[in-house]
Design a protein around this motif. Structure first.
Motif, PDB file in Angstrom:
ATOM      1  N   ASN A  92      -2.861 -35.491  -3.572  1.00 26.67           N
ATOM      2  CA  ASN A  92      -4.284 -35.616  -3.043  1.00 26.67           C
ATOM      3  C   ASN A  92      -5.493 -35.805  -4.041  1.00 26.67           C
ATOM      4  O   ASN A  92      -6.576 -36.579  -3.530  1.00 26.67           O
ATOM      5  CB  ASN A  92      -4.561 -34.046  -2.781  1.00 26.67           C
ATOM      6  CG  ASN A  92      -3.770 -33.418  -1.857  1.00 26.67           C
ATOM      7  OD1 ASN A  92      -3.459 -32.081  -1.654  1.00 26.67           O
ATOM      8  ND2 ASN A  92      -3.179 -34.076  -0.770  1.00 26.67           N
ATOM      9  N   ILE A 149     -11.481 -32.931   2.242  1.00 32.72           N
ATOM     10  CA  ILE A 149     -11.746 -31.537   1.582  1.00 32.72           C
ATOM     11  C   ILE A 149     -11.082 -30.204   2.338  1.00 32.72           C
ATOM     12  O   ILE A 149     -10.423 -29.460   1.663  1.00 32.72           O
ATOM     13  CB  ILE A 149     -13.046 -31.504   1.569  1.00 32.72           C
ATOM     14  CG1 ILE A 149     -13.615 -32.557   0.516  1.00 32.72           C
ATOM     15  CG2 ILE A 149     -13.297 -29.879   0.520  1.00 32.72           C
ATOM     16  CD1 ILE A 149     -15.139 -32.488   0.128  1.00 32.72           C
ATOM     17  N   PHE A 158      -9.922 -25.321  -8.121  1.00 28.30           N
ATOM     18  CA  PHE A 158     -10.474 -25.804  -6.701  1.00 28.30           C
ATOM     19  C   PHE A 158     -10.047 -24.988  -5.498  1.00 28.30           C
ATOM     20  O   PHE A 158     -10.619 -24.670  -4.571  1.00 28.30           O
ATOM     21  CB  PHE A 158      -9.853 -27.024  -6.277  1.00 28.30           C
ATOM     22  CG  PHE A 158     -10.667 -28.420  -6.955  1.00 28.30           C
ATOM     23  CD1 PHE A 158     -11.669 -28.664  -6.592  1.00 28.30           C
ATOM     24  CD2 PHE A 158      -9.466 -29.090  -8.078  1.00 28.30           C
ATOM     25  CE1 PHE A 158     -12.287 -29.889  -7.208  1.00 28.30           C
ATOM     26  CE2 PHE A 158     -10.508 -30.142  -8.580  1.00 28.30           C
ATOM     27  CZ  PHE A 158     -11.609 -30.498  -8.380  1.00 28.30           C
ATOM     28  N   ARG A 208      -7.705 -28.246   1.250  1.00 31.47           N
ATOM     29  CA  ARG A 208      -7.880 -26.862   0.863  1.00 31.47           C
ATOM     30  C   ARG A 208      -6.975 -25.903   1.791  1.00 31.47           C
ATOM     31  O   ARG A 208      -6.461 -25.035   1.306  1.00 31.47           O
ATOM     32  CB  ARG A 208      -9.237 -26.510   0.978  1.00 31.47           C
ATOM     33  CG  ARG A 208      -9.523 -24.889   0.523  1.00 31.47           C
ATOM     34  CD  ARG A 208     -11.145 -24.507   0.401  1.00 31.47           C
ATOM     35  NE  ARG A 208     -11.342 -23.166   0.285  1.00 31.47           N
ATOM     36  CZ  ARG A 208     -11.148 -22.856  -1.047  1.00 31.47           C
ATOM     37  NH1 ARG A 208     -10.784 -23.497  -2.007  1.00 31.47           N
ATOM     38  NH2 ARG A 208     -11.512 -21.472  -1.015  1.00 31.47           N
ATOM     39  N   LEU A 219     -15.024 -34.999   4.259  1.00 30.85           N
ATOM     40  CA  LEU A 219     -15.306 -33.731   4.676  1.00 30.85           C
ATOM     41  C   LEU A 219     -13.900 -33.100   5.179  1.00 30.85           C
ATOM     42  O   LEU A 219     -13.298 -32.117   4.797  1.00 30.85           O
ATOM     43  CB  LEU A 219     -16.449 -33.307   5.576  1.00 30.85           C
ATOM     44  CG  LEU A 219     -16.520 -31.796   6.097  1.00 30.85           C
ATOM     45  CD1 LEU A 219     -16.849 -30.906   5.046  1.00 30.85           C
ATOM     46  CD2 LEU A 219     -17.530 -31.722   7.271  1.00 30.85           C
TER      47      LEU A 219
END
Length: 227
Positions: free
Chosen positions: A119, A100, A223, A104, A97
């Motif tokens: 990444n 991610i 994404f 982002r 988590l």
């Protein structure tokens, strides 16, 4: 634990110190107010957020666990070792988590295809190595070696902060441990599996970045495109 691997707590401890050193200028050195932090990309000031703190906390928790686990084996505290192993399932889920969220956050701050390409390599390599370690949890010789390999997913992000030789270091580690096995117990398979996977995954990412940036850019927009 095999005599050869009694050095593992020191190995993981040294690597933890190296990670702290690599991130000293961009994070640890600005504790506790975290003012004056600059991005390794473009050397521009950045704001440290709760996402950043969460990501760092999870990484440090993982590295601490890597130090403690072989110590528990050496002390013959197998029940505690197994319990901590079960706790690692939740820890790794939170780490994923945090991967991610931090990816982002940083890509929305400033689009960077080279960083995005990394990444697609480093966090996934970590997850695969951990997955293999868990798959072989009932085969201690394999389990320990795949756990050793989990750190290769951290070398790229750490060395990027100091412009260090990340790929060279990764392959040097593979060579070191393969030589170690050749001189001792000759359990090559975990390292050969890890090396084969790493080279394959690296090749895919290199193809995206050098051979098909249009596809890489499409993945980025899939994404991260706002709206």
């Amino acid at each position: 634990m095999e005599k050869t691997y009694r050095f593992l707590p020191y190995y993981f401890a040294v690597f933890t110190v190296l990670v702290i050193y690599c991130f000293y200028q961009s994070y640890f050195g600005e504790f506790p107010d975290f003012e004056g932090v600059v991005s390794p990309i473009g050397n521009v000031p950045i704001t440290i957020t709760s996402v950043t703190h969460f990501h760092v906390f999870m990484i440090m928790a993982w590295l601490l666990m890597l130090i403690v686990q072989p110590i528990l084996i050496l002390k013959k505290q197998l029940n505690w070792h197994r319990l901590l192993g079960k706790i690692s399932y939740g820890l790794v889920a939170l780490m994923i988590l945090s991967f991610i969220l931090i990816v982002r956050q940083e890509q929305l701050r400033e689009k960077s295809l080279p960083v995005f390409a990394s990444n697609l390599l480093d966090p996934i390599v970590f997850i695969v190595m951990y997955g293999l370690a868990i798959y072989y949890r009932k085969k201690p010789a394999y389990h320990a070696r795949f756990m050793v390999m989990t750190i290769i997913g951290f070398i790229g992000p750490a060395f990027a902060r100091i412009q260090g030789p990340a790929l060279e270091t990764v392959f040097a580690l593979f060579a070191l441990f393969l030589i170690l096995e050749w001189r001792t117990r000759k359990i090559y398979k975990p390292y050969l599996i890890s090396l084969g996977y790493y080279v394959t995954h690296l090749g895919i990412v290199a193809y995206l970045f050098f051979g098909n940036q249009a596809l890489l850019d499409s993945l980025w927009h899939f994404f991260f495109e706002k709206g």
